[in-house]
Design a protein around this motif. Structure first.
Motif, short mmCIF file in Angstrom:
data_model
loop_
_atom_site.label_atom_id
_atom_site.label_comp_id
_atom_site.label_asym_id
_atom_site.label_seq_id
_atom_site.Cartn_x
_atom_site.Cartn_y
_atom_site.Cartn_z
N SER A 50 10.51 -6.56 9.55
CA SER A 50 9.53 -7.03 10.54
C SER A 50 9.97 -8.34 11.18
CB SER A 50 8.15 -7.22 9.88
OG SER A 50 7.62 -5.96 9.47
N LEU A 53 12.39 -7.55 13.95
CA LEU A 53 11.69 -7.08 15.16
C LEU A 53 11.03 -8.24 15.89
CD1 LEU A 53 10.00 -3.70 14.13
CD2 LEU A 53 12.34 -4.15 14.88
N SER A 54 10.51 -9.21 15.14
CA SER A 54 9.86 -10.36 15.78
C SER A 54 10.86 -11.19 16.59
CB SER A 54 9.16 -11.24 14.74
OG SER A 54 10.08 -12.04 14.02
N MET A 57 11.22 -9.37 19.85
CA MET A 57 10.02 -9.54 20.66
C MET A 57 9.76 -10.99 21.08
SD MET A 57 8.82 -6.63 21.34
CE MET A 57 7.44 -7.33 22.24
N VAL A 86 9.61 -4.30 27.88
CA VAL A 86 9.49 -4.08 26.45
C VAL A 86 8.03 -3.95 26.03
CG1 VAL A 86 10.13 -4.94 24.16
CG2 VAL A 86 11.57 -5.47 26.14
N GLU A 88 5.50 -3.13 22.50
CA GLU A 88 5.53 -3.22 21.04
C GLU A 88 4.30 -2.53 20.46
OE1 GLU A 88 5.96 -6.69 17.61
OE2 GLU A 88 4.87 -7.14 19.45
N GLU A 90 2.59 -2.80 16.74
CA GLU A 90 2.66 -3.50 15.47
C GLU A 90 2.05 -2.66 14.35
OE1 GLU A 90 1.92 -8.00 16.07
OE2 GLU A 90 0.69 -7.02 17.60
N ALA A 160 1.08 1.06 24.66
CA ALA A 160 2.50 0.78 24.90
C ALA A 160 3.07 1.72 25.95
CB ALA A 160 3.27 0.91 23.59
N VAL A 169 9.48 -1.20 20.78
CA VAL A 169 9.71 -1.82 19.48
C VAL A 169 8.53 -1.44 18.60
CG1 VAL A 169 10.00 -3.99 18.24
CG2 VAL A 169 11.05 -3.71 20.49
N LEU A 170 8.81 -0.72 17.53
CA LEU A 170 7.77 -0.14 16.69
C LEU A 170 7.91 -0.65 15.26
CD1 LEU A 170 8.17 3.59 17.86
CD2 LEU A 170 6.72 1.82 18.88
N ASP A 171 6.85 -1.24 14.73
CA ASP A 171 6.87 -1.73 13.35
C ASP A 171 6.05 -0.79 12.49
OD1 ASP A 171 7.20 -3.19 11.08
OD2 ASP A 171 6.25 -5.01 11.80
#
Length: 271
Positions: A50, A53-54, A57, A86, A88, A90, A160, A169-171
Motif C-alpha cells: 500500500s 501505491l501511495s 498516487m 490516474v 484510484e 482504495e 474510478a 491504481v487499485l489497493d
C-alpha cells in the motif's frame, strides 16, 4: 465502458526509499508497470504494498528515488492533469457527506468537466456507463451509508471508471467482494486496455489476471516477472512461508497454486 486508454502511460519506479518513525518501509524499490498491462504487487502483510501505491498516487513522497508516469516525475505533473490520467480505488472508503451512489460516481467526472465546479446531480453518460459496467444501476439512488462493504467497493470502482482514466491504481480491489463479484471487477479492469497497478492479496487471482508481478518482502523487491516466472514453490516458501505446489490451470494454462500447509524452517530460506 469507454475509457481514455489511448496511449496509456507506463509507470516506472526507480530506487524508492521511504522511512517513517526510523523504520524502512520501502528499500531501494525499482520496478516497472508496463503501459496497457495489468501489474500486480504481491507480498505478505506489512511488506510495503500500500505504501508503494501511495507513492504512485503522490499521497507521500519518497525519501529518495523517483516515480515516473509516462516518463515524467509524478510530482512534476499538474494536479488536474494527473487527475485526468490516474484513478484510484482504495481498500477502505468513507464519507461523512450524505451522498447517493449516483453522486459518488459523478465525482469521478469532475477532472474532465469544463471547470471544477459543475454541480453534482447532473447525470452524464460516463456515470451511466460506469454504473452499467459494474452492474449496479439498481443502486443509483441509494445512500452511501446504507451500502454493504462489497457494494461500496463496486461504487468506488464505478467512480474510478467514470473518471475515464488512462491508469488505474487499485489497493486490494476485491476486498469485501464475494468470489463472483471479485472476478467480475477484475474482468472489467483487464478489459479496458488501461495501465493497471494493483496490490493483490489473493495469489490465485494474481496468477489469473496479472501480466506481471512485483513481489515485495520487508519493503524490498524480492522478484519481478510474469506469474509463471514468479509463482514458484520456492518463492512461496521463502516469501510467504507456505508449503505449496504449483500446477497448470486446466482452463487458463497459467499457474494453479495448491496450498499444502506452512513451510518448515528449511523451506523458508533466509527471509
Amino acid at each position: 465502458m469507454t475509457a481514455a486508454s489511448d496511449g496509456a502511460p507506463g509507470i516506472e519506479i526507480h530506487g524508492v526509499d521511504f522511512v517513517r518513525g526510523g523504520e524502512h518501509i520501502l528499500r531501494d524499490v525499482t520496478a516497472v508497470a508496463p503501459a496497457g498491462r495489468f501489474t500486480g504487487v504481491i507480498g505478505p502483510n506489512g511488506s510495503g504494498k500500500s505504501t508503494l501505491l501511495s507513492m504512485v498516487m503522490r499521497w507521500q513522497r519518497p525519501d529518495s528515488g523517483r516515480v515516473l508516469l509516462g516518463g515524467r516525475d509524478v510530482h512534476d505533473i499538474r494536479r488536474r492533469d494527473f487527475a485526468r490520467m490516474v484513478a484510484e480505488v482504495e481498500q477502505h472508503s468513507a464519507t461523512v457527506l450524505e451522498l447517493t451512489v449516483e453522486q459518488i460516481v459523478e465525482l469521478g467526472t469532475i477532472p474532465n468537466a469544463s471547470g471544477w465546479g459543475r454541480p453534482l446531480g447532473e447525470a452524464s453518460a460516463d456515470v451511466d456507463d460506469a454504473l452499467r459496467t459494474l452492474g449496479i444501476e439498481d443502486l443509483r439512488l441509494r445512500a452511501w451509508q446504507t451500502l454493504s462493504g462489497g457494494e461500496r467497493q463496486k461504487v468506488q470502482m464505478a467512480r474510478a471508471l467514470a473518471q475515464r482514466p488512462q491508469v488505474l491504481v487499485l489497493d486490494e480491489p476485491t476486498n469485501h467482494l464475494d468470489v463472483a463479484a471479485g472476478l467480475h471487477l477484475l474482468d472489467v479492469a483487464c478489459g479496458l486496455g488501461l495501465t493497471v497497478l494493483a496490490a493483490v492479496h489473493d495469489l490465485q487471482l494474481a496468477a489469473m489476471y496479472c501480466d506481471r508481478l512485483i513481489v515485495l518482502d520487508d519493503g524490498r523487491v524480492h522478484a519481478v516477472g510474469t506469474p509463471d516466472e514468479v509463482l514458484t514453490p520456492e518463492l512461496l516458501a521463502e516469501v510467504y512461508g507456505l508449503d505449496a505446489q504449483v500446477m497448470r490451470h486446466p482452463v487458463t494454462g497459467g499457474p494453479l497454486i495448491v496450498m499444502c500447509g506452512v513451510a518448515d524452517d528449511s523451506e523458508r530460506g533466509q527471509r
